[in-house]
Design a protein around this motif. Sequence first.
Motif, PDB file in Angstrom:
ATOM      1  N   UNK A  78       1.587  14.780  12.731  1.00  0.00           N
ATOM      2  CA  UNK A  78       3.026  15.033  12.850  1.00  0.00           C
ATOM      3  C   UNK A  78       3.425  16.313  12.106  1.00  0.00           C
ATOM      4  N   UNK A  79       2.850  16.495  10.936  1.00  0.00           N
ATOM      5  CA  UNK A  79       3.153  17.715  10.168  1.00  0.00           C
ATOM      6  C   UNK A  79       2.656  18.940  10.923  1.00  0.00           C
ATOM      7  N   UNK A  85      -6.872  13.671  10.278  1.00  0.00           N
ATOM      8  CA  UNK A  85      -7.403  12.475   9.627  1.00  0.00           C
ATOM      9  C   UNK A  85      -6.447  11.291   9.770  1.00  0.00           C
ATOM     10  N   UNK A  86      -5.157  11.560   9.919  1.00  0.00           N
ATOM     11  CA  UNK A  86      -4.203  10.469  10.105  1.00  0.00           C
ATOM     12  C   UNK A  86      -2.931  10.990  10.774  1.00  0.00           C
ATOM     13  N   UNK A  87      -2.077  10.049  11.176  1.00  0.00           N
ATOM     14  CA  UNK A  87      -0.927  10.402  12.000  1.00  0.00           C
ATOM     15  C   UNK A  87       0.035  11.355  11.294  1.00  0.00           C
ATOM     16  N   UNK A  88       0.250  11.121   9.991  1.00  0.00           N
ATOM     17  CA  UNK A  88       1.199  11.976   9.266  1.00  0.00           C
ATOM     18  C   UNK A  88       0.736  13.436   9.321  1.00  0.00           C
ATOM     19  N   UNK A 135     -10.395  10.808  12.600  1.00  0.00           N
ATOM     20  CA  UNK A 135      -9.634   9.715  12.019  1.00  0.00           C
ATOM     21  C   UNK A 135      -8.447   9.322  12.869  1.00  0.00           C
ATOM     22  N   UNK A 136      -7.700  10.322  13.313  1.00  0.00           N
ATOM     23  CA  UNK A 136      -6.438  10.070  14.010  1.00  0.00           C
ATOM     24  C   UNK A 136      -6.647  10.030  15.514  1.00  0.00           C
ATOM     25  N   UNK A 137      -5.953   9.153  16.186  1.00  0.00           N
ATOM     26  CA  UNK A 137      -6.054   9.014  17.632  1.00  0.00           C
ATOM     27  C   UNK A 137      -5.304  10.088  18.391  1.00  0.00           C
ATOM     28  N   UNK A 138      -4.612  10.944  17.669  1.00  0.00           N
ATOM     29  CA  UNK A 138      -3.911  12.076  18.299  1.00  0.00           C
ATOM     30  C   UNK A 138      -4.672  13.362  17.998  1.00  0.00           C
ATOM     31  N   UNK A 175       2.220  19.246  14.248  1.00  0.00           N
ATOM     32  CA  UNK A 175       3.073  19.498  15.406  1.00  0.00           C
ATOM     33  C   UNK A 175       4.373  20.175  14.973  1.00  0.00           C
TER      34      UNK A 175
END
Lengths: 74, 372
Positions: free
Chosen positions: A19-20, A13-16, A44-47, A22
């Motif tokens: 990151x968590x 849903x978002x970058x954080x 939501x997130x582009x990753x 990964x």
Amino acid sequence: MREKKLYYIVTFSHTAEAMAFEKKCISENISGRLIPLPVEISAGCGLAWRMTKEEYEKYSEAITGFEGIYTLKM
Amino acid sequence: MIYFDNAATTIHKPEGVKKAVYDSLDTMGNPSRGAHEPSLRASRLVYDTREKLAALLGINDPSRIAFTLNATDALNIAVNFVVSSTDSIITTECEHNSVLRPLYKSGAELTVIRADKLGSIDHDIEIKNNTRAVFINHASNVTGNITDLKKISDLAHRNNALLVVDAAQTAGVIDIKAEETGIDILCFTGHKSLMGPQGTGGIYVRKDIDIKPFRVGGSGIHSFDREQPPHMPDVLEAGTLNCHGIAGLNAALDFIAETGTENIFAREKALADRFISGIRDIKGIRLYGDINAEKRAPIVTLNIDGISSDVLCDRLWTDYGICTRAGAHCAPLMHRALGTDKTGAVRFSFSYFNTEEEIDKGINALRELSEQ
């Protein structure tokens, strides 16, 4: 032409969250990598986290903290 | 040069901070904007720094921390969200203009808790049922006096008011357990006791508070939505973050974790106590704040009768190479409480990297200047 292969795509849903995710995968030796979100998927997130079917089946129970999981030939 | 202006900005940073900033200039792309290595490196760094801040500040979920420019920026965000012109707000005479001016601008009804001659407040604050929030600092930037946040938190929550804390002077040097203490919104800066670069800071927003954006713009996610993504931290992080600064802050947080906040506090307190012991018998000296308190930020603010504060500060610099701060310290109500609104005062503020030798030179300089 490069042959397309089936992947499991984990979205966030978002970058954080990405990151968590990964960080957890690296610490638990879960294979895969972050890629740009495939255009076929809405999230939501582009990753997104891309892993093979074999990798996904091996680690599916350990995978938590994401928005959705999709399969995609790419 | 002897630097005793650490309550404004610490300039002696841990060695790793400079290297981290320098290296990041060559290696960091734009966070949250790509899946190539430079972008991912920046995204990882930002997340890792959030995790370290969460660990330091007693916060379980790192995503409840958004990066800001500094504490002022964080406090403006907090006031903008929490306060409307019809609200009733409690604050204190100990506050910095970074809290007071946004509150004045909000048009809310303000109840300002008086400070006594030592710059201390009575913690038995009367909070009414219609009080929206209490805005209070963890330590005064003028006196170093500490607020018992747990006590204020209990009082505020008993009356359904939010607790918003300005930790500009304490984050990194005095233990903060945001969740355990019941802080609803915590505002801090990176360039003081966190020993990071200027242009870094943050805001913690308690889970279940749906904070609204202060600015809107690029987020790297939800690009087709007309509105800013609603979740923390993205809701408060429109535009590219200061990753180069955050890289330095990350390295500073490593140093703080390795050294231990309690050891940093003990060191700075010892330096402040040594300074106070050395100057308290100087003829005509006036020390402000509760200087005998066991726990206080490493700040010593003073005047010497017969020397104006601006001249004292300037002579410390020109004759002794000692950096202090003169004037009103952006805390007008505190100066009125201390009786220094006309005179200003000279503030000495210490860091972990100051030495006993520097403290003794400061004592000697004040002694000599007082005798002239």
